[in-house]
Design an enzyme around this catalytic site. Sequence first.
Site, short mmCIF file in Angstrom:
data_model
loop_
_atom_site.label_atom_id
_atom_site.label_comp_id
_atom_site.label_asym_id
_atom_site.label_seq_id
_atom_site.Cartn_x
_atom_site.Cartn_y
_atom_site.Cartn_z
N ASP A 144 0.90 -1.09 0.22
CA ASP A 144 0.24 0.33 -0.04
C ASP A 144 0.79 1.01 0.27
OD1 ASP A 144 -2.47 1.48 0.11
OD2 ASP A 144 -2.51 1.66 2.36
N TYR A 146 0.93 5.53 -0.44
CA TYR A 146 1.13 7.63 0.82
C TYR A 146 0.56 8.08 -1.01
CZ TYR A 146 0.77 10.62 4.48
OH TYR A 146 0.04 10.88 5.83
N HIS A 151 -3.45 13.81 0.76
CA HIS A 151 -3.94 13.62 1.94
C HIS A 151 -2.95 13.17 2.86
CE1 HIS A 151 -5.15 9.74 4.75
NE2 HIS A 151 -4.21 9.40 4.29
N ARG A 160 0.58 16.31 13.38
CA ARG A 160 2.20 17.25 13.21
C ARG A 160 2.18 18.55 13.03
NH1 ARG A 160 3.90 12.51 9.86
NH2 ARG A 160 3.78 14.40 8.00
N GLU A 217 -10.59 3.97 3.84
CA GLU A 217 -9.72 4.49 2.79
C GLU A 217 -10.08 4.35 1.05
OE1 GLU A 217 -5.48 5.58 5.59
OE2 GLU A 217 -5.30 3.87 3.74
N GLU A 219 -9.19 3.78 -2.40
CA GLU A 219 -8.11 4.16 -3.04
C GLU A 219 -8.55 3.09 -4.33
OE1 GLU A 219 -4.60 2.52 -0.87
OE2 GLU A 219 -5.14 2.98 1.14
N ASP A 251 -9.10 0.15 2.12
CA ASP A 251 -7.90 -0.09 3.90
C ASP A 251 -8.27 0.58 4.63
OD1 ASP A 251 -5.78 -1.09 3.68
OD2 ASP A 251 -4.58 0.16 3.98
N ARG A 255 -7.90 3.68 13.01
CA ARG A 255 -7.02 4.85 13.21
C ARG A 255 -6.31 5.02 14.82
NH1 ARG A 255 -6.14 6.24 7.92
NH2 ARG A 255 -7.71 6.53 6.91
N GLN A 258 -3.71 2.41 15.02
CA GLN A 258 -2.79 3.61 14.33
C GLN A 258 -1.66 3.89 14.71
OE1 GLN A 258 -3.67 4.50 10.43
NE2 GLN A 258 -2.18 4.69 9.69
N TYR A 262 1.99 3.02 15.67
CA TYR A 262 2.55 3.43 13.68
C TYR A 262 4.22 3.13 13.62
CZ TYR A 262 1.98 8.24 13.96
OH TYR A 262 2.44 10.27 13.07
N LYS A 271 -4.19 -1.89 9.81
CA LYS A 271 -4.58 -2.17 8.40
C LYS A 271 -4.73 -3.49 8.52
CE LYS A 271 -3.29 2.47 7.57
NZ LYS A 271 -4.77 3.46 6.11
N THR A 275 -8.50 -5.74 4.11
CA THR A 275 -8.39 -4.88 2.84
C THR A 275 -9.18 -5.16 1.84
OG1 THR A 275 -6.21 -3.58 3.31
CG2 THR A 275 -7.33 -3.63 1.09
N THR A 368 -5.03 6.34 -0.17
CA THR A 368 -6.06 6.95 0.46
C THR A 368 -5.77 8.41 -1.21
OG1 THR A 368 -6.11 6.88 2.39
CG2 THR A 368 -7.65 8.43 1.77
N GLU A 382 -10.02 12.78 7.35
CA GLU A 382 -9.88 13.96 6.82
C GLU A 382 -11.86 14.89 6.92
OE1 GLU A 382 -7.35 13.55 3.22
OE2 GLU A 382 -7.82 11.86 3.64
#
Length: 435
Positions: A144, A146, A151, A160, A217, A219, A251, A255, A258, A262, A271, A275, A368, A382
């Site tokens: 997968d 990114y 996104h 962040r 997600e 995708e 996917d 959250r 994760q 992560y 994850k 899927t 995503t 989002e």
Amino acid sequence: MSNPINRELQATLDPQRKSWIDSANDAACDFPIQNLPFGVFSTAQQAQARVGVAIGDQVADLAALFEAGLLRVGAESNVFARPALNDFIALGRDAWRSVRVQLSALLAKETSTLRDDAALRQRVFVKLADAKLHMPVDIPGYTDFYSSKEHATNVGSMFRDPKNALLPNWSEMPIGYNGRASSVVVSGTPVRRPNGQLKLPDQERPVFGACRKLDIELETGFIIGRGNALGEPVACEDAEAHIFGMVLLNDWSARDIQQWEYVPLGPFNAKGFATTISPWIVTLDALEPFRVAQPVQEPKPLEYLRHAGEHAFDISLEVLLRPEGASEATTISRTNFRYMYWSMAQQLAHHTVAGCNMRVGDLLGSGTISGPTADSFGSLLEITWNAKNPVALKDGGTRGFIEDGDELTLAGWCQGDGYRVGFGTCVGVVMPAVK
């Protein structure tokens, strides 16, 4: 296109070509004669899964066509009488294209071979509504990516520093991780809410329990049609010749699990539980008329990630959410594949540049797909900005994240002049976590 096979292939894309199957000529149909996506199906009368192609509201049984001598594929055995497409795909792009050309000719309005033979039609065609659709390929590996700048920027801003939302490496290479192939399921398979470790803000140590922030997600995925040997990278310019086709891909993401797990190695249990992919694989040849330029890449990618021409596709995408018991679904996102910053060719070139060997049937997810506006974001994380702004549903309810019993549907299509090349749908209903 100058040689005969390429002229014949080009004719399969003619927007004026019509089929004698009337439903395939409906402008709103996902499966016109210009599409011809591949899948695997069975019926109540014939439980053996085999390869089919969707056309209008019908499935054409390719195994039956082969047995009738109406389909040649360059193999003595009937590769269509198998429960996965891998053996057919392994025959190579010339075989894929030859079958496309033959099917387009057989299904064209002016061709009487099948059209006027009622007994043969009875053997070859099954109503799509009566077909059970299976996983179209055996998937040896799943990766997968990114690759949506919007996104990645949204997530980076959320968790962040908004001024430094993208990490320095994001604009230099397609970021990805190796996922879990064994939990890839076909559309319609129920999805169980995962359990895992949750780190609550007011507690020093994590707790164990059911995911509280289950998300989708939006995708797409692409299926590897030609592998490469260990240690031999796939050049970016050649990468599309290694791709059989595309599917829709959800996917599913936990959250809260994760966010805790992560660092430092990335997604794992958040994850790996499920899927979902759509059952029909739309070939790159069917998508050719919808090729468009991808977003400008700054800085210019390193040499091994460069390719000339246009490598994005104008694929409209949407997500619908229907709560358990609700009569109507709510469209919660509308976006487009053309927004993707990194192309499929660049993803494949980067995946193999260190020498990784791909295998027929491998699945690579886009990551995503989010657009530039709030209504084009590809995840609830989002859309609701981590549940701070819940989305309103048609039945009067709201959602921050997915609740048990919710049905999530992904849909996608390319809009042509009087026809559309669609992917069908990718559907999953969420079941409660194991207690």
